[in-house]
Design a protein around this motif. Structure first.
Motif, PDB file in Angstrom:
ATOM      1  N   SER A   1     -15.789  -4.767  -6.714  1.00  0.00           N
ATOM      2  CA  SER A   1     -14.468  -5.034  -6.120  1.00  0.00           C
ATOM      3  C   SER A   1     -14.073  -6.469  -6.418  1.00  0.00           C
ATOM      4  CB  SER A   1     -14.553  -4.752  -4.628  1.00  0.00           C
ATOM      5  OG  SER A   1     -13.944  -5.762  -3.894  1.00  0.00           O
ATOM      6  N   HIS A   2     -15.049  -7.354  -6.186  1.00  0.00           N
ATOM      7  CA  HIS A   2     -14.763  -8.777  -6.434  1.00  0.00           C
ATOM      8  C   HIS A   2     -14.505  -9.015  -7.917  1.00  0.00           C
ATOM      9  CE1 HIS A   2     -14.911 -13.064  -5.778  1.00  0.00           C
ATOM     10  NE2 HIS A   2     -15.750 -13.150  -6.812  1.00  0.00           N
ATOM     11  N   GLU A   3     -15.410  -8.490  -8.756  1.00  0.00           N
ATOM     12  CA  GLU A   3     -15.338  -8.721 -10.211  1.00  0.00           C
ATOM     13  C   GLU A   3     -14.046  -8.178 -10.806  1.00  0.00           C
ATOM     14  OE1 GLU A   3     -17.398 -10.507 -12.031  1.00  0.00           O
ATOM     15  OE2 GLU A   3     -18.549 -10.918 -10.232  1.00  0.00           O
ATOM     16  N   LEU A   4     -13.570  -7.032 -10.309  1.00  0.00           N
ATOM     17  CA  LEU A   4     -12.361  -6.440 -10.902  1.00  0.00           C
ATOM     18  C   LEU A   4     -11.088  -6.985 -10.282  1.00  0.00           C
ATOM     19  CD1 LEU A   4     -13.287  -2.662 -11.275  1.00  0.00           C
ATOM     20  CD2 LEU A   4     -12.746  -4.239 -13.101  1.00  0.00           C
ATOM     21  N   ARG A   5     -11.146  -7.124  -8.959  1.00  0.00           N
ATOM     22  CA  ARG A   5      -9.907  -7.527  -8.286  1.00  0.00           C
ATOM     23  C   ARG A   5      -9.520  -8.979  -8.580  1.00  0.00           C
ATOM     24  NH1 ARG A   5      -9.147  -4.699  -2.524  1.00  0.00           N
ATOM     25  NH2 ARG A   5     -11.342  -5.135  -2.293  1.00  0.00           N
ATOM     26  N   THR A   6     -10.513  -9.844  -8.645  1.00  0.00           N
ATOM     27  CA  THR A   6     -10.198 -11.267  -8.857  1.00  0.00           C
ATOM     28  C   THR A   6      -9.465 -11.496 -10.192  1.00  0.00           C
ATOM     29  OG1 THR A   6     -12.191 -11.697  -7.604  1.00  0.00           O
ATOM     30  CG2 THR A   6     -11.193 -13.591  -8.698  1.00  0.00           C
ATOM     31  N   PRO A   7     -10.043 -11.013 -11.326  1.00  0.00           N
ATOM     32  CA  PRO A   7      -9.295 -11.235 -12.571  1.00  0.00           C
ATOM     33  C   PRO A   7      -7.958 -10.518 -12.595  1.00  0.00           C
ATOM     34  CG  PRO A   7     -11.236  -9.871 -12.967  1.00  0.00           C
ATOM     35  CD  PRO A   7     -11.333 -10.364 -11.570  1.00  0.00           C
ATOM     36  N   LEU A   8      -7.909  -9.301 -11.990  1.00  0.00           N
ATOM     37  CA  LEU A   8      -6.640  -8.559 -11.995  1.00  0.00           C
ATOM     38  C   LEU A   8      -5.575  -9.322 -11.212  1.00  0.00           C
ATOM     39  CD1 LEU A   8      -7.709  -4.833 -11.562  1.00  0.00           C
ATOM     40  CD2 LEU A   8      -6.337  -5.784 -13.405  1.00  0.00           C
ATOM     41  N   THR A   9      -5.993  -9.881 -10.068  1.00  0.00           N
ATOM     42  CA  THR A   9      -5.038 -10.655  -9.266  1.00  0.00           C
ATOM     43  C   THR A   9      -4.590 -11.894 -10.050  1.00  0.00           C
ATOM     44  OG1 THR A   9      -6.366  -9.951  -7.395  1.00  0.00           O
ATOM     45  CG2 THR A   9      -4.665 -11.557  -6.923  1.00  0.00           C
ATOM     46  N   SER A  10      -5.534 -12.515 -10.761  1.00  0.00           N
ATOM     47  CA  SER A  10      -5.167 -13.698 -11.559  1.00  0.00           C
ATOM     48  C   SER A  10      -4.153 -13.315 -12.634  1.00  0.00           C
ATOM     49  CB  SER A  10      -6.404 -14.285 -12.238  1.00  0.00           C
ATOM     50  OG  SER A  10      -7.376 -14.540 -11.284  1.00  0.00           O
ATOM     51  N   ILE A  11      -4.396 -12.157 -13.278  1.00  0.00           N
ATOM     52  CA  ILE A  11      -3.449 -11.706 -14.321  1.00  0.00           C
ATOM     53  C   ILE A  11      -2.067 -11.493 -13.701  1.00  0.00           C
ATOM     54  CG2 ILE A  11      -2.903  -9.792 -15.913  1.00  0.00           C
ATOM     55  CD1 ILE A  11      -5.975  -9.436 -16.264  1.00  0.00           C
ATOM     56  N   LYS A  12      -2.109 -10.816 -12.522  1.00  0.00           N
ATOM     57  CA  LYS A  12      -0.829 -10.515 -11.845  1.00  0.00           C
ATOM     58  C   LYS A  12      -0.094 -11.807 -11.473  1.00  0.00           C
ATOM     59  CE  LYS A  12       0.856  -8.666  -7.626  1.00  0.00           C
ATOM     60  NZ  LYS A  12       0.491  -8.232  -6.297  1.00  0.00           N
TER      61      LYS A  12
ATOM     62  N   ILE B   1      -4.638  -2.669  -9.944  1.00  0.00           N
ATOM     63  CA  ILE B   1      -5.170  -3.115  -8.634  1.00  0.00           C
ATOM     64  C   ILE B   1      -5.161  -1.928  -7.663  1.00  0.00           C
ATOM     65  CG2 ILE B   1      -4.708  -4.602  -6.628  1.00  0.00           C
ATOM     66  CD1 ILE B   1      -3.734  -6.742  -8.643  1.00  0.00           C
ATOM     67  N   GLY B   2      -4.060  -1.148  -7.728  1.00  0.00           N
ATOM     68  CA  GLY B   2      -3.964   0.040  -6.867  1.00  0.00           C
ATOM     69  C   GLY B   2      -5.078   1.024  -7.159  1.00  0.00           C
ATOM     70  N   VAL B   3      -5.331   1.266  -8.480  1.00  0.00           N
ATOM     71  CA  VAL B   3      -6.385   2.216  -8.860  1.00  0.00           C
ATOM     72  C   VAL B   3      -7.751   1.720  -8.377  1.00  0.00           C
ATOM     73  CG1 VAL B   3      -7.629   3.214 -10.821  1.00  0.00           C
ATOM     74  CG2 VAL B   3      -5.134   3.146 -10.836  1.00  0.00           C
ATOM     75  N   VAL B   4      -8.021   0.416  -8.595  1.00  0.00           N
ATOM     76  CA  VAL B   4      -9.307  -0.147  -8.156  1.00  0.00           C
ATOM     77  C   VAL B   4      -9.452   0.011  -6.648  1.00  0.00           C
ATOM     78  CG1 VAL B   4     -10.603  -2.303  -7.893  1.00  0.00           C
ATOM     79  CG2 VAL B   4      -9.559  -1.745 -10.077  1.00  0.00           C
ATOM     80  N   ASN B   5      -8.382  -0.295  -5.919  1.00  0.00           N
ATOM     81  CA  ASN B   5      -8.432  -0.152  -4.448  1.00  0.00           C
ATOM     82  C   ASN B   5      -8.717   1.294  -4.043  1.00  0.00           C
ATOM     83  OD1 ASN B   5      -8.072  -2.813  -3.914  1.00  0.00           O
ATOM     84  ND2 ASN B   5      -5.850  -2.683  -3.687  1.00  0.00           N
ATOM     85  N   SER B   6      -8.032   2.241  -4.733  1.00  0.00           N
ATOM     86  CA  SER B   6      -8.241   3.658  -4.406  1.00  0.00           C
ATOM     87  C   SER B   6      -9.677   4.066  -4.674  1.00  0.00           C
ATOM     88  CB  SER B   6      -7.335   4.548  -5.260  1.00  0.00           C
ATOM     89  OG  SER B   6      -6.011   4.347  -4.896  1.00  0.00           O
ATOM     90  N   LEU B   7     -10.197   3.615  -5.842  1.00  0.00           N
ATOM     91  CA  LEU B   7     -11.584   3.971  -6.184  1.00  0.00           C
ATOM     92  C   LEU B   7     -12.566   3.392  -5.176  1.00  0.00           C
ATOM     93  CD1 LEU B   7     -11.641   3.670 -10.061  1.00  0.00           C
ATOM     94  CD2 LEU B   7     -12.184   5.697  -8.716  1.00  0.00           C
ATOM     95  N   LEU B   8     -12.302   2.187  -4.759  1.00  0.00           N
ATOM     96  CA  LEU B   8     -13.191   1.571  -3.763  1.00  0.00           C
ATOM     97  C   LEU B   8     -13.132   2.313  -2.436  1.00  0.00           C
ATOM     98  CD1 LEU B   8     -12.660  -2.189  -4.542  1.00  0.00           C
ATOM     99  CD2 LEU B   8     -14.762  -0.873  -4.785  1.00  0.00           C
ATOM    100  N   ASP B   9     -11.894   2.687  -2.055  1.00  0.00           N
ATOM    101  CA  ASP B   9     -11.740   3.456  -0.805  1.00  0.00           C
ATOM    102  C   ASP B   9     -12.484   4.779  -0.899  1.00  0.00           C
ATOM    103  OD1 ASP B   9     -10.317   1.647   0.577  1.00  0.00           O
ATOM    104  OD2 ASP B   9      -8.343   2.485   0.116  1.00  0.00           O
TER     105      ASP B   9
END
Ligand code: ADP
Length: 480
Positions: free
Chosen positions: A265-276, A309-317
Motif C-alpha cells: 500500500s505504501h510502496e504503490l500509493r506514495t509514488p502514485l500520489t506523487s505522480i498525481k 489509486i482507486g484500483v490500489v485502494n479497492s485491491l487493498l480493501d
C-alpha cells in the motif's frame, strides 16, 4: 489411558465377544443339565418302573406255578417255574445294571430274598420228588413270607422311583425357571455393558473429532488463534498436532500477508500520489508554460493516476476483507452530510456529462451507528457507477428516508440497467456485468463486492432493482 483407535475398537469388540461367550457358555451348561435330568428320567427311572412291573408279575406267576406244582406234582409246572426263574434273574441283573444307587439297594435285597425263595422251592420240589414227608404248611408259610417281602420291596421300589421322577421333573422346572431368570439378567446386563461401552468408545472418538471440526470451522472463518489440546486417541492426537502446526503456518502467512499489503500500500500509493500531485502542479503551471497538447496529456495522466489509486485502494480493501481484517470505527451520526459530500465530489463529473443529479433527503434523518468513511465509500461507489453508466443528458436521483424502522438510501439512474440474471452476481468479486459496446466501461468489478461487505458489517442489506434499458436503482438499508 492413551489407547489407539484400533485398540479401543478391538478392546470393545473383545469385551462384547467375552460377554456373548459367557452367556453362551451358561446356556450350554444349563442345556447339559436339562439333558442329564431328562436322560435320567427317561433312561433310568421309567425303565426301573417297567422292570418293577415285569418282576412283580413274574414273581406272582412263579409263585402260582410252584404252588400248583406242590399240589399236582406236575413237572411241566415246575419247568415253567424254572423258565420264569431264569428270566427273573436276567431282568433283575439288567435292572441292577442301570446303576441307580437307591434302586440298587432294593434290587440287591430282592435278589437275596429271591435266592432264599428259589432255594426253598427247590428243596420242597426235591422232598416231593423223593416222596418224603415234610410239613408243607411250614414251607408254604415261609415262601409266602419271602414272596410278600419281595413284593413289598418292589412296591417300595416303584414308590421310590415315582418320587425320584417327580423330584427330577420339579428340579427340571426349577432349573428352567432359574435359567430363564439368570439368562434375562445376564442378557440385560450384557446389553447395558455393550451400550455403555459403545457410548464410551464412540464418545472418545467423536469428541476429539468434534473439536477438530469446530476448529476447522474457525479456521475457515479466518480465526487461527488457540491450538487444539488433544492427546488421546493417539491417531487424532497426531492429527491435532499437525493441525496446530498448520494453524501456526497460517498465522505466520496471515502476518506476512498483512505486512506485504501494508508495505505494498505504501510502496504503490506514495509514488502514485506523487505522480498525481506532480501532474496537478504541472497543470497549474508551476513548471512553466504548457501547450494545449501538453495540458491534454497531463489531464489524461492525472485521470489515470486517480484511477490507479482507486484500483490500489479497492485491491487493498478486498485483501483486508478476505483476511477478515477490515476495521471499522463506528459512531452515531446522521447520513445527511455524507450524502451531500458524495454529491459534491461527483458534481464536476455530472456537469461534464450534462447529467441531472437530484437528491431527496427526509430531514432530519435519524442517526445511525456507522463508520462514516466506509459508508461514504459505498455512496461514492453507487453514485460513481450511476454517473458512469448514465449517458449524456440522463438522470441520477439519490433518495434517503427512514423506512420500517431502518434508514434506506437509494441511487436511481437512467442508464442501461442490469439484466435480471446479473442482479445478484454483480455483488460478487470481479463481476462486471455484461455491458458491451457503448456501455462497456473501465472497472475492477470490486466496488459493489466491497460495498456489500461494508453494509453487511453494519448489519444492513444492499440490493439492486432494474429493468433492462430503463435504468437501475441500488438500495441499501442500515439499522438506526
Ligand atoms: P466496476 O464498476 O468497477 O466494474 P462494480 O462492482 O462497481 O465494479 O460493478 C460491477 C458491475 O455491476 C459493473 O461492471 C456493471 O456491469 C454493473 N453495474 C454497477 N452499477 C451499475 C449501474 N448503475 N448501471 C448498470 N450496471 C451497473
Amino acid at each position: 489411558m492413551r489407547l489407539s483407535l484400533f485398540s479401543r475398537l478391538a478392546l470393545g469388540y473383545l469385551v462384547i465377544f467375552l460377554l456373548v461367550t459367557a452367556v453362551s457358555a451358561y446356556a450350554i451348561f444349563q442345556l447339559h443339565r436339562f439333558d442329564e435330568l431328562t436322560e435320567s428320567v427317561l433312561k433310568v427311572d421309567t425303565r426301573i418302573l417297567e422292570y418293577e412291573k415285569i418282576l412283580a408279575d413274574s414273581l406272582l406267576s412263579q409263585s402260582r406255578y410252584e404252588q400248583k406244582f406242590t399240589i399236582t406234582k406236575d413237572e411241566a409246572l415246575y419247568k415253567q417255574f424254572l423258565t420264569l426263574k431264569q428270566d427273573f434273574y436276567v431282568q433283575l441283573a439288567t435292572a441292577l445294571a442301570l446303576g441307580d444307587s437307591s434302586a440298587g439297594t432294593l434290587l440287591s435285597k430282592i435278589h437275596r430274598d429271591y435266592q432264599s425263595y428259589e432255594e426253598l422251592v427247590a428243596r420242597e420240589a426235591e422232598l416231593l420228588r423223593k416222596k418224603k414227608i415234610y410239613v408243607q404248611s411250614q414251607f408254604k408259610e415261609e415262601k409266602n413270607r419271602i414272596v410278600d417281602q419281595m413284593l413289598a420291596s418292589l412296591e417300595k421300589l416303584r414308590a421310590d422311583q415315582q418320587q425320584a421322577t417327580y423330584t427330577k421333573v420339579r428340579e427340571l422346572a426349577e432349573a428352567a425357571e432359574q435359567a430363564r431368570e439368570i439368562s434375562v439378567v445376564i442378557t440385560v446386563g450384557c446389553l447395558i455393558v455393550i451400550v455403555v461401552m459403545s457410548l464410551i468408545v464412540t464418545r472418545s472418538i467423536t469428541r476429539p473429532i468434534g473439536l477438530l471440526k469446530s476448529k476447522t470451522r474457525e479456521i475457515a472463518q479466518g480465526h487461527f488463534e488457540g491450538g487444539l489440546q488433544i492427546t488421546s486417541p493417539p491417531e487424532i492426537g497426531e492429527l491435532a498436532a499437525a493441525f496446530n502446526l498448520m494453524c501456526d503456518k497460517l498465522r505466520e502467512l496471515e502476518r506476512m500477508k498483512a505486512d506485504f499489503f501494508s508495505s505494498m500500500s505504501h510502496e504503490l500509493r506514495t509514488p502514485l500520489t506523487s505522480i498525481k500531485e506532480g501532474t496537478g502542479l504541472l497543470l497549474d503551471g508551476v513548471g512553466g508554460e504548457t501547450t494545449d497538447k501538453q495540458r491534454k496529456l497531463l489531464a489524461i495522466l492525472a485521470e489515470e493516476s486517480n484511477r490507479l489509486i482507486g484500483v490500489v485502494n479497492s485491491l487493498l480493501d478486498l485483501s483486508k476483507m478476505d483476511a477478515g481484517m477490515m476495521t471499522y470505527e463506528f459512531e452515531w451520526v446522521s447520513l445527511d452530510p455524507l450524502i451531500r459530500r458524495a454529491i459534491a465530489e461527483i458534481t464536476p463529473l455530472v456537469e461534464a456529462k450534462q447529467i441531472s443529479l437530484e437528491s431527496s433527503v427526509d430531514l432530519p434523518l435519524p442517526a445511525a451507528r456507522i463508520d462514516p468513511e466506509r459508508i461514504l465509500q459505498v455512496l461514492r461507489n453507487l453514485l460513481g457507477n450511476a454517473v458512469k453508466f448514465t449517458p449524456k443528458g440522463g438522470r441520477v436521483r439519490v433518495v434517503a428516508k427512514p423506512a420500517n424502522g431502518k434508514l434506506e438510501v437509494s441511487v436511481t439512474d437512467s442508464g442501461p440497467g442490469v439484466p435480471a440474471e446479473s442482479l445478484t452476481t454483480i455483488f460478487e468479486k470481479f463481476s462486471q456485468g455484461s455491458h458491451k459496446g457503448a456501455h462497456a466501461r473501465h472497472g475492477t468489478g470490486l466496488g459493489l463486492a466491497i460495498a456489500k461487505t461494508i453494509i453487511k458489517s453494519h448489519g444492513g442489506e444492499i440490493w439492486a432493482e432494474s429493468q433492462l434499458g430503463r435504468g437501475s436503482t441500488f438500495v441499501f438499508v442500515l439499522p438506526c
